[in-house]
Design a protein around this motif. Sequence first.
Motif, PDB file in Angstrom:
ATOM      1  N   ARG A  98       0.823  -1.213   0.000  1.00 27.61           N
ATOM      2  CA  ARG A  98       0.000   0.000   0.000  1.00 27.61           C
ATOM      3  C   ARG A  98       0.855   1.260   0.000  1.00 27.61           C
ATOM      4  N   GLU A  99       1.962   1.222   0.731  1.00 28.57           N
ATOM      5  CA  GLU A  99       2.857   2.383   0.751  1.00 28.57           C
ATOM      6  C   GLU A  99       3.493   2.607  -0.614  1.00 28.57           C
ATOM      7  N   SER A 100       3.900   1.521  -1.272  1.00 30.56           N
ATOM      8  CA  SER A 100       4.578   1.656  -2.562  1.00 30.56           C
ATOM      9  C   SER A 100       3.628   2.055  -3.688  1.00 30.56           C
ATOM     10  N   LEU A 101       2.332   1.752  -3.549  1.00 26.79           N
ATOM     11  CA  LEU A 101       1.351   2.082  -4.586  1.00 26.79           C
ATOM     12  C   LEU A 101       0.426   3.214  -4.164  1.00 26.79           C
ATOM     13  N   SER A 102       0.790   3.895  -3.094  1.00 25.72           N
ATOM     14  CA  SER A 102      -0.056   4.981  -2.584  1.00 25.72           C
ATOM     15  C   SER A 102      -0.274   6.053  -3.654  1.00 25.72           C
ATOM     16  N   GLY A 103      -1.539   6.430  -3.837  1.00 19.22           N
ATOM     17  CA  GLY A 103      -1.871   7.457  -4.818  1.00 19.22           C
ATOM     18  C   GLY A 103      -2.066   6.929  -6.223  1.00 19.22           C
ATOM     19  N   LEU A 104      -1.811   5.635  -6.442  1.00 18.73           N
ATOM     20  CA  LEU A 104      -1.966   5.060  -7.777  1.00 18.73           C
ATOM     21  C   LEU A 104      -3.034   3.972  -7.816  1.00 18.73           C
ATOM     22  N   ILE A 105      -2.844   2.958  -6.964  1.00 18.65           N
ATOM     23  CA  ILE A 105      -3.722   1.795  -6.953  1.00 18.65           C
ATOM     24  C   ILE A 105      -4.246   1.577  -5.537  1.00 18.65           C
ATOM     25  N   GLU A 106      -5.496   1.200  -5.428  1.00 14.52           N
ATOM     26  CA  GLU A 106      -6.071   0.838  -4.133  1.00 14.52           C
ATOM     27  C   GLU A 106      -5.962  -0.681  -3.967  1.00 14.52           C
ATOM     28  N   VAL A 107      -5.065  -1.109  -3.064  1.00 15.09           N
ATOM     29  CA  VAL A 107      -4.887  -2.536  -2.801  1.00 15.09           C
ATOM     30  C   VAL A 107      -5.788  -2.919  -1.627  1.00 15.09           C
ATOM     31  N   VAL A 108      -6.767  -3.770  -1.869  1.00 21.67           N
ATOM     32  CA  VAL A 108      -7.749  -4.136  -0.854  1.00 21.67           C
ATOM     33  C   VAL A 108      -7.190  -5.180   0.103  1.00 21.67           C
ATOM     34  N   ASP A 109      -6.561  -6.210  -0.440  1.00 23.86           N
ATOM     35  CA  ASP A 109      -6.042  -7.286   0.409  1.00 23.86           C
ATOM     36  C   ASP A 109      -5.063  -8.137  -0.388  1.00 23.86           C
ATOM     37  N   ILE A 110      -4.214  -8.884   0.334  1.00 23.84           N
ATOM     38  CA  ILE A 110      -3.288  -9.837  -0.302  1.00 23.84           C
ATOM     39  C   ILE A 110      -3.335 -11.141   0.490  1.00 23.84           C
ATOM     40  N   PRO A 111      -4.349 -11.962   0.312  1.00 21.89           N
ATOM     41  CA  PRO A 111      -4.391 -13.244   1.020  1.00 21.89           C
ATOM     42  C   PRO A 111      -3.245 -14.157   0.569  1.00 21.89           C
ATOM     43  N   LEU A 112      -2.578 -14.779   1.543  1.00 23.52           N
ATOM     44  CA  LEU A 112      -1.552 -15.773   1.229  1.00 23.52           C
ATOM     45  C   LEU A 112      -2.244 -17.131   1.171  1.00 23.52           C
ATOM     46  N   THR A 113      -2.406 -17.664  -0.024  1.00 21.03           N
ATOM     47  CA  THR A 113      -3.185 -18.890  -0.205  1.00 21.03           C
ATOM     48  C   THR A 113      -2.394 -20.145   0.124  1.00 21.03           C
ATOM     49  N   ASN A 114      -1.063 -20.083   0.033  1.00 18.24           N
ATOM     50  CA  ASN A 114      -0.264 -21.269   0.354  1.00 18.24           C
ATOM     51  C   ASN A 114       1.180 -20.873   0.622  1.00 18.24           C
ATOM     52  N   ILE A 115       1.781 -21.542   1.610  1.00 15.72           N
ATOM     53  CA  ILE A 115       3.203 -21.373   1.900  1.00 15.72           C
ATOM     54  C   ILE A 115       3.838 -22.752   1.769  1.00 15.72           C
ATOM     55  N   ALA A 116       4.585 -22.970   0.689  1.00 16.52           N
ATOM     56  CA  ALA A 116       5.145 -24.290   0.388  1.00 16.52           C
ATOM     57  C   ALA A 116       6.627 -24.329   0.764  1.00 16.52           C
ATOM     58  N   LEU A 117       6.980 -25.282   1.626  1.00 12.62           N
ATOM     59  CA  LEU A 117       8.369 -25.499   2.017  1.00 12.62           C
ATOM     60  C   LEU A 117       8.932 -26.679   1.224  1.00 12.62           C
ATOM     61  N   THR A 118      10.240 -26.799   1.194  1.00 13.90           N
ATOM     62  CA  THR A 118      10.861 -27.933   0.515  1.00 13.90           C
ATOM     63  C   THR A 118      10.527 -29.229   1.265  1.00 13.90           C
ATOM     64  N   ASP A 119      10.591 -30.350   0.552  1.00 10.51           N
ATOM     65  CA  ASP A 119      10.268 -31.631   1.176  1.00 10.51           C
ATOM     66  C   ASP A 119      11.212 -31.928   2.344  1.00 10.51           C
ATOM     67  N   GLU A 120      12.496 -31.614   2.176  1.00  6.44           N
ATOM     68  CA  GLU A 120      13.462 -31.883   3.243  1.00  6.44           C
ATOM     69  C   GLU A 120      13.146 -31.066   4.488  1.00  6.44           C
ATOM     70  N   LEU A 121      12.819 -29.792   4.275  1.00  5.36           N
ATOM     71  CA  LEU A 121      12.501 -28.937   5.412  1.00  5.36           C
ATOM     72  C   LEU A 121      11.202 -29.368   6.079  1.00  5.36           C
ATOM     73  N   GLN A 122      10.231 -29.787   5.284  1.00  5.26           N
ATOM     74  CA  GLN A 122       8.956 -30.241   5.836  1.00  5.26           C
ATOM     75  C   GLN A 122       9.159 -31.464   6.725  1.00  5.26           C
ATOM     76  N   ARG A 123       9.992 -32.398   6.258  1.00  4.95           N
ATOM     77  CA  ARG A 123      10.264 -33.596   7.067  1.00  4.95           C
ATOM     78  C   ARG A 123      11.004 -33.232   8.351  1.00  4.95           C
ATOM     79  N   ALA A 124      11.948 -32.276   8.252  1.00  8.70           N
ATOM     80  CA  ALA A 124      12.700 -31.861   9.441  1.00  8.70           C
ATOM     81  C   ALA A 124      11.779 -31.208  10.467  1.00  8.70           C
ATOM     82  N   ILE A 125      10.832 -30.405   9.999  1.00  9.14           N
ATOM     83  CA  ILE A 125       9.886 -29.747  10.912  1.00  9.14           C
ATOM     84  C   ILE A 125       8.984 -30.776  11.569  1.00  9.14           C
TER      85      ILE A 125
END
Length: 260
Positions: free
Chosen positions: A151-178
């Motif tokens: 919103r700060e970077s697009l202030s005065g140009l575009i109205e950004v309503v929201d940015i939903p994060l639909t998925n956060i994908a980790l590597t298979d190795e990191l997923q197994r470690a977690i």
Amino acid sequence: MHPRYISLITPILIVGVVLAFSCWKVVPPGTRGISVTLGKVDPVPRAEGLTFKKPFIEDIILFSVRQETVNGVADCFSSDLQTVKISYSVLFRVPPENVVRLYQNYAGDIFKSLIDPRVQNSIKQITALYKAEDLVKNRDKVKQDALLLVRESLSGLIEVVDIPLTNIALTDELQRAIELKQVMEQQALAKEYELQKAKKEAEITIVNARAEAEAVKIRGEALANSPRIIDLEIVKRWDGKAPSTVSVSQGGANVILPLR
């Protein structure tokens, strides 16, 4: 009418109809029209509805001002240098008063040329502040911080309503470690619970033993200080019947003699 005149009038009518239709343009709902006459852009956008335009030399470019949703993917790095792929959606709209400026300054698709680069840069900045395993736990915080930067970077140009994060994908190795870490943490918590339980039970046993010892001590002291307490206890426990035997001491030994 003479056929010669008809042959002359017909082309004129066709030209007239073409001119009539080329003088008007319909601006659909949810859009604004940008007038371009011989390469010159009118600073005032055209509103929805039917609008007049100069035939052949003026063009009306349609520009959407509706809220739109576009999906994207950002390849990021966490603070512990793990690769993370974040999928997101951008909900945005163009303020009607900005359509002319955006048309003049940004070519092609506004999302690709203006919005998405700033969204990706913001998400990458925020992601770099977290360890990979903490990104999923703090998804909402990551989204809010990234949204603020966009919103700060697009202030005065575009109205950004929201940015939903639909998925956060980790590597298979990191997923197994977690997952392995989570299992170990659960096992550690179970052992800690058992230790705390055993400690509590031991404390209860000690307290009960101390209480019993204190009670024995108190009774012993009471008997030593007041011998008649024994007589009192005998009276309390007597069932009202005369005793059938009596114990006497004779020659250093106790002898039980019948009374009946």
